[in-house]
Scaffold this active site. Structure first.
Site, short mmCIF file in Angstrom:
data_model
loop_
_atom_site.label_atom_id
_atom_site.label_comp_id
_atom_site.label_asym_id
_atom_site.label_seq_id
_atom_site.Cartn_x
_atom_site.Cartn_y
_atom_site.Cartn_z
N PRO A 1 20.91 81.51 31.25
CA PRO A 1 20.31 82.14 32.26
C PRO A 1 21.28 82.69 33.59
O PRO A 1 22.13 81.90 33.77
CB PRO A 1 19.14 81.20 32.77
CG PRO A 1 19.02 80.53 31.44
CD PRO A 1 20.14 80.48 30.87
N CYS A 2 20.97 83.89 34.05
CA CYS A 2 21.96 84.30 34.97
C CYS A 2 21.46 84.40 36.08
O CYS A 2 22.19 84.86 36.97
CB CYS A 2 22.42 85.90 34.32
SG CYS A 2 20.91 86.98 34.30
#
Length: 374
Positions: free
Chosen positions: A91-92
């Site tokens: 996840p960014c």
């Protein structure tokens, strides 16, 4: 040779589709090098359903839907067997250059460590990790270097890393999408991965090329109904322009004083790649057609991400929008994954130097290069 592949944070299957389509036959031996889906995990129920529908319809149980922090990592091998390859687009949210930078202290930053746990448990021959370009600037470059060090020392053997900032428009994706992808090959393997040479650096695919001839009855092709004022405002915005264009009459302008994001009501330019397709954001951030005064449909967004028209996204319209925006473009992923296959086949291919040499990169070097991200 088949590389059985596990995946964390699989989303709707962009990386998986790239892996599914990647294949290489050795010209001398005739041996076929390819990937085979073993298992996948994601927390988003709709993304899991999309993945099952398109990637592994005959093995829906191989997609384990749930929080990775509660995932029984050992049971994956017991249930689905060993893996030779591992992919994870961690996840960014905490690394994105849009919004507040949180880096290692955010809610999502530490999630990359679950990828390290997979490497420690299964020691795959190769892994591919993906994240946004803003990762390199998080925590003054310390987050990026910390992640690289953890990945390099993972597992029984450790990994030779090739981190690179891929500009997907240079690889045939009709979208300016910049992502850090780290390829790691186990240190006991006497092969070396190199970054594949861009295929479209001289001539990008344009938005108009990508969105041509979409059938009216295409999957996920629902149109958005806009208020009259929005339609009138869009009619005053030129291709490539946004809500802050001087051509917009005063009475149609947004009443926003502090923040002026360039993505708000930004129209595509037909002769250029799209700007980055995103999976979040409120009104005005959906991407807008250059000619028609409307937001892009999810099928148009999927085209810009290089998903084929028969790739069905499951869920309500906003859930589908999120899935598409968070995915890795399959066409770009395929090029990188085929380079991995050629590496193990010991075949030379056109390549370039990686953006960073892991053995010598420093936090100072990382920070100096931040301006090149976008």
């Amino acid at each position: 040779m088949k590389f059985r592949k596990g995946e964390l944070f699989c989303g709707p299957g962009g990386l998986a589709l790239g892996a599914k389509e990647a294949k290489y036959m050795h010209p001398e031996t005739g041996e076929v090098f390819e990937f085979e889906h073993a298992w996948a995990n994601d927390i988003d129920e709709w993304a899991c359903e999309t993945f099952r529908t398109n990637i592994c319809p005959d093995r829906p149980d191989s997609v384990v839907c749930g929080d990775v922090r509660e995932l029984d990592i050992k049971s994956l091998g017991e249930k689905f067997g060993e893996i030779d390859a591992f992919t994870f687009g961690f996840p960014c949210n905490d690394y994105s250059i849009v919004g507040e930078h949180k880096g290692m202290e955010g809610n999502y930053g530490p999630l990359y460590s679950y990828g390290v746990k997979i490497l420690n448990e299964y020691n795959p021959l190769v892994f591919i990790a993906e994240n946004v370009g803003g990762l390199q600037s998080a925590n003054e470059g310390k987050a990026f270097l910390g992640i690289l060090n953890d990945l390099a020392s993972a597992g029984k053997y450790g990994y030779k890393l090739v981190p690179h900032l891929y500009k997907f428009e240079e690889y045939g994706v009709p979208q300016r999408r910049h992502r850090i992808i780290i390829v790691g090959i186990r240190k006991d393997q006497d092969v070396a991965f190199r970054v594949p040479e861009p295929t479209h650096k001289e001539k990008y695919r344009t938005a108009s090329e990508a969105l041509a001839d979409i059938p009216e009855d295409a999957l996920n092709h629902e149109f958005t109904r806009h208020k009259k004022k929005v339609v009138e405002m869009l009619n005053h915005i030129a291709p490539g322009g946004n809500a802050w264009s001087e051509s917009i009459p005063e009475e149609l302008r947004l009443n926003v004083k502090k923040v002026r994001m360039s993505q708000i009501y930004r129209r595509l330019h037909p002769d250029q790649p799209s700007y980055t397709v995103t999976g979040s954001g409120g009104g005005g951030t959906h991407g807008y057609h250059w000619e028609e005064p409307r937001a892009l449909t999810n099928r148009e967004r999927a085209r810009l991400q290089t998903f084929p028209d028969d790739y069905e996204f499951i869920g309500k319209k906003e859930m589908v929008r999120k899935q598409i925006g968070m995915a890795v473009p399959p066409d770009g992923a395929k090029i990188i994954l085929e380079a991995v296959l050629k590496t193990f086949a010991r075949i030379e291919y056109p390549s370039i130097n990686s953006k960073w040499d892991f053995e010598s990169v420093s936090a100072e070097q990382v920070i100096e290069e931040v301006q090149e991200i976008m």
